[in-house]
Scaffold this motif. Structure first.
Motif, PDB file in Angstrom:
ATOM      1  N   TRP A 162       0.867  -1.312  -0.063  1.00  0.00           N
ATOM      2  CA  TRP A 162      -0.034   0.045  -0.006  1.00  0.00           C
ATOM      3  C   TRP A 162       0.708   1.210  -0.248  1.00  0.00           C
ATOM      4  CZ3 TRP A 162       1.786   2.403   4.032  1.00  0.00           C
ATOM      5  CH2 TRP A 162       2.352   1.523   5.304  1.00  0.00           C
ATOM      6  N   PHE A 163       2.111   1.106   0.061  1.00  0.00           N
ATOM      7  CA  PHE A 163       3.033   2.308   0.382  1.00  0.00           C
ATOM      8  C   PHE A 163       2.958   3.324  -0.779  1.00  0.00           C
ATOM      9  CE2 PHE A 163       7.291   4.594   0.072  1.00  0.00           C
ATOM     10  CZ  PHE A 163       7.165   5.357   1.158  1.00  0.00           C
ATOM     11  N   GLU A 164       2.963   3.110  -1.903  1.00  0.00           N
ATOM     12  CA  GLU A 164       3.051   3.915  -3.156  1.00  0.00           C
ATOM     13  C   GLU A 164       1.881   4.590  -3.270  1.00  0.00           C
ATOM     14  OE1 GLU A 164       3.866   4.129  -7.886  1.00  0.00           O
ATOM     15  OE2 GLU A 164       3.921   2.275  -6.993  1.00  0.00           O
ATOM     16  N   ARG A 165       0.656   4.023  -2.735  1.00  0.00           N
ATOM     17  CA  ARG A 165      -0.568   4.983  -2.703  1.00  0.00           C
ATOM     18  C   ARG A 165      -0.709   5.856  -1.766  1.00  0.00           C
ATOM     19  NH1 ARG A 165      -5.507   4.461  -5.112  1.00  0.00           N
ATOM     20  NH2 ARG A 165      -7.297   5.002  -4.136  1.00  0.00           N
ATOM     21  N   TYR A 166      -0.197   5.600  -0.794  1.00  0.00           N
ATOM     22  CA  TYR A 166       0.064   6.569   0.628  1.00  0.00           C
ATOM     23  C   TYR A 166       1.146   7.162   0.920  1.00  0.00           C
ATOM     24  CZ  TYR A 166      -4.637   4.713   0.953  1.00  0.00           C
ATOM     25  OH  TYR A 166      -6.113   4.167   0.727  1.00  0.00           O
ATOM     26  N   ALA A 167       2.002   7.349  -0.031  1.00  0.00           N
ATOM     27  CA  ALA A 167       3.512   7.844   0.049  1.00  0.00           C
ATOM     28  C   ALA A 167       3.281   9.296   0.441  1.00  0.00           C
ATOM     29  CB  ALA A 167       3.998   7.667  -0.985  1.00  0.00           C
ATOM     30  N   LYS A 224      -8.923  -4.889   0.814  1.00  0.00           N
ATOM     31  CA  LYS A 224      -9.368  -3.713   0.387  1.00  0.00           C
ATOM     32  C   LYS A 224      -8.895  -2.490   1.319  1.00  0.00           C
ATOM     33  CE  LYS A 224     -13.737  -5.538  -1.419  1.00  0.00           C
ATOM     34  NZ  LYS A 224     -13.370  -5.325  -2.716  1.00  0.00           N
ATOM     35  N   THR A 225      -7.675  -2.319   0.931  1.00  0.00           N
ATOM     36  CA  THR A 225      -6.684  -1.346   1.954  1.00  0.00           C
ATOM     37  C   THR A 225      -7.623   0.045   1.972  1.00  0.00           C
ATOM     38  OG1 THR A 225      -4.581  -2.340   1.317  1.00  0.00           O
ATOM     39  CG2 THR A 225      -4.785  -0.046   2.086  1.00  0.00           C
ATOM     40  N   ASP A 226      -8.070   0.424   0.944  1.00  0.00           N
ATOM     41  CA  ASP A 226      -8.770   1.888   0.911  1.00  0.00           C
ATOM     42  C   ASP A 226      -9.822   1.977   1.828  1.00  0.00           C
ATOM     43  OD1 ASP A 226      -7.029   2.596  -1.049  1.00  0.00           O
ATOM     44  OD2 ASP A 226      -8.121   2.624  -2.678  1.00  0.00           O
TER      45      ASP A 226
END
Length: 334
Positions: free
Chosen positions: A136-141, A297-299
């Protein structure tokens, strides 16, 4: 005075500081640009101060290091103590895990000379992870003060965004002193109702823009942000999303005042409508995805955390939101 004061706010930073100080000591500067480094120890219980002093003497940097103390816990208190001690008219906030590029100080200083209306300038954070990045890192960087801070070619983000992340930011001291003369006090004071509250950088940006200064982002100002394993866990990002949402709710008065003063939009904020909206979306997430696990479903999971943080903030600070006349009293007579 003309020059740059670099402020590093620290709490138990002995293991991080040598590399951070090394990059500061290696700055490529013109002879006429004076620089000082101020380390603000915010109640460390390790050898932060001793390590910093010994290392600075070892690298024989061409500018001085001063170590001062702020005993009240909270980054905003450390920031204010550092600014009060600063000798120069530009303040560069360097976190203890930031590695500034060799031209950072000089480039930032030159940019301010080219933009006299500028009050606050942000840079471009580049990650250096101590472990493999989680999925999930790139999406929430962006939650880690990384990447670009503007979405258009224009670097003036006063109206588009209104703030920059604190890591690597440069503040015109004149703007801060103007705020203090008007009676400015931080709303985000580090802790509220037992919850750690980030976002003092957002609040400072909003405040600076409300008194007429510009906020810019310059992607040529680059720094490496070193992220430890403990900050790359699923538990950490969930806590972060919740606390960021809690503080974002507390900044609603700033957003409403910005809408009125800078965008000519009448305030339509309603505590009741906002609370009902947050509760609806929070509960709706459970109805639609009742079995969303922490690794699925991380989001959805992180949105729940954000909604929960916002609801807690709205409930705990209800009087602040309902009494609009009490919003930002330092602005009322200005």
């Amino acid at each position: 005075m003309n020059g740059v004061s670099v402020i590093i706010c620290c709490y138990n930073s002995s293991d991080k500081l040598p590399e951070t100080l090394y990059h500061i000591s290696q700055q490529q500067l013109t002879a006429e640009l004076p620089v000082e480094v101020i380390l603000v120890d915010n109640g460390s219980t390790d050898t932060t101060c001793a390590v910093a002093s010994a290392y600075w003497e070892q690298v024989k940097a061409p500018y001085p290091l001063r170590i001062i103390s702020e005993t009240i816990p909270g980054k905003n208190y450390a920031i204010e103590t550092g600014i009060s001690a600063a000798a120069y008219d530009l303040i560069l906030f360097c976190d203890d895990d930031n590695l500034l590029s060799a031209d950072y100080i000089q480039r930032g200083y030159t940019y301010f000379l080219q933009h006299p209306a500028l009050g606050l300038l942000g840079g471009f954070g580049i990650p250096r992870l101590t472990i493999a990045p989680p999925p999930w890192f790139e999406r929430y960087a962006y939650q880690y003060a990384l990447g670009p801070q503007h979405t258009r070619a224009r670097r003036d983000i006063t109206l588009e965004r209104g703030y920059v992340y604190g890591a690597g930011s440069i503040l015109k001291k004149e703007a801060y002193l103007t705020l203090k003369k008007k009676g400015f006090q931080y709303t985000l004071t580090g802790r509220r109702n037992g919850i750690i509250i980030p976002g003092e950088d957002n609040e400072l940006g909003y405040a600076v823009s409300l008194i007429g200064y510009q906020i810019h982002s310059n992607p040529e100002l680059t720094f490496i942000h070193v992220l430890s394993e403990s900050r790359l866990t699923w538990a950490y990002i969930k806590r972060l999303k919740k606390s960021v949402a809690y503080s974002a709710a507390l900044l609603i008065p700033y957003k409403e005042r910005r809408n009125e003063r800078l965008l000519n939009k009448k305030s339509t904020f309603s505590w009741t409508k906002k609370m009902l909206s947050e509760c609806f979306y929070f509960l709706n997430g459970y109805v639609r995805y009742p079995f969303a696990a922490t690794d699925f479903k991380t989001d959805i999971v992180l949105d729940r955390q954000a909604r929960l943080g916002s609801i807690q903030s709205l409930f705990a600070n209800r009087k602040l939101f309902i009494n609009k006349h009490s919003w930002l009293p330092w602005l009322q007579s200005n």
